[in-house]
Design an enzyme around this catalytic site. Structure first.
Site, mmCIF file in Angstrom:
data_model
loop_
_atom_site.group_PDB
_atom_site.id
_atom_site.type_symbol
_atom_site.label_atom_id
_atom_site.label_comp_id
_atom_site.label_asym_id
_atom_site.label_seq_id
_atom_site.Cartn_x
_atom_site.Cartn_y
_atom_site.Cartn_z
ATOM 1 N N GLU A 89 0.887 -1.164 0.000
ATOM 2 C CA GLU A 89 0.000 0.000 0.000
ATOM 3 C C GLU A 89 0.918 1.205 0.000
ATOM 4 O OE1 GLU A 89 -2.744 0.164 3.394
ATOM 5 O OE2 GLU A 89 -2.537 2.347 3.411
ATOM 6 N N ARG A 125 0.547 10.031 1.226
ATOM 7 C CA ARG A 125 0.894 11.016 2.260
ATOM 8 C C ARG A 125 1.990 11.946 1.800
ATOM 9 N NH1 ARG A 125 0.881 7.193 7.609
ATOM 10 N NH2 ARG A 125 -0.868 6.140 6.662
ATOM 11 N N LYS A 140 -10.490 -1.816 6.238
ATOM 12 C CA LYS A 140 -9.289 -1.669 7.066
ATOM 13 C C LYS A 140 -9.766 -1.286 8.472
ATOM 14 C CE LYS A 140 -5.182 1.370 7.178
ATOM 15 N NZ LYS A 140 -4.159 1.959 6.300
#
Ligand code: 3PG
Length: 222
Positions: free
Chosen positions: A46, A50, A133
């Site tokens: 993943e 960010r 998640k």
């Protein structure tokens, strides 16, 4: 590992079991990082958005068939488009956003939104999802919280992430409602900054060995 197009993304992640959460500062090392993950037996990642380098890294890795790539920290529909255009096959968000899930569906990429409460989980289920998640896992109550959330939603499978480490990941993976576990411990930013991909491969190998030992013990116990 080369993945066939017939396997579902969540099916592949369930097989790999561990999803490295990557925060990249420099996209130049993306291919070496991917090689290190593969060398360590973890053929997925993943890549978070960010940092601006995340999207560039995804673009740089597009076309690699030896690992399954997703984008993390996807916060809105525009980010879904950017990530899908860059080749991401799954989209992870820290929270639940109906706009993100809807755009994922339009783009044919798998949405794995974050949930930490029953309301968020209910919204994800109402949006037709079965894989979420659980974030931030340790801070939101850890395994007892995951277990409590799983109770009313027996069809949902969770990917806990946030605060997971080698010493607690097995307890999550042992839970029947958990399909994979995410974390950054095997892809430290410091190792990336130092170009120490051997260290990343070593951490992945150690994680993979720990999982293999867990399976061996479970088989021995049955
Ligand atoms: C995530 O986005 O899943 C988390 O930031 C990963 O958490 P960790 O750095 O504690 O593993």
């Amino acid at each position: 590992m080369t993945h066939t197009s017939t396997a579902t993304v969540t099916g592949i992640l369930s097989e790999i079991q561990i999803v490295p959460v990557v925060v990249l500062d420099d996209p130049a090392g993306a291919n070496e990082l991917a090689d290190a993950l593969i060398a360590g037996g973890i053929a997925c990642a993943e890549i978070t958005l960010r940092t601006p380098a995340g999207l560039e890294a995804l673009k740089g890795l597009r076309g690699r068939t030896d690992l399954l790539l997703g984008a993390g920290t996807v916060l809105n529909a525009a980010d879904v488009d950017l990530a899908a255009d860059a080749g991401a096959r799954f989209i992870v968000s820290p929270g639940f956003g109906a706009d993100v899930v809807a755009r994922c569906r339009e783009r044919g990429v798998t949405a794995i939104p974050g949930v930490a409460t029953a309301s968020e989980l209910q919204a994800a289920v109402a949006a037709g999802l079965r894989h979420v998640k659980f974030f931030p896992a340790e801070q939101a109550g850890g395994l007892p919280m995951l277990s409590a959330l799983a109770g009313p939603f027996p069809e949902v499978r969770f990917m806990p992430s946030g605060g997971l480490r080698p010493d607690n990941v097995n307890t999550y993976l042992d839970h029947p409602a958990v399909f994979a576990a995410g974390g950054s411990w095997m892809v430290p930013r410091a190792a990336q900054a130092a170009g120490d991909y051997q260290e990343i491969a070593r951490l992945c190998t150690a994680t993979r060995a720990q999982l293999a030992e867990r399976i061996r013990q479970a088989q021995g116990a049955s």
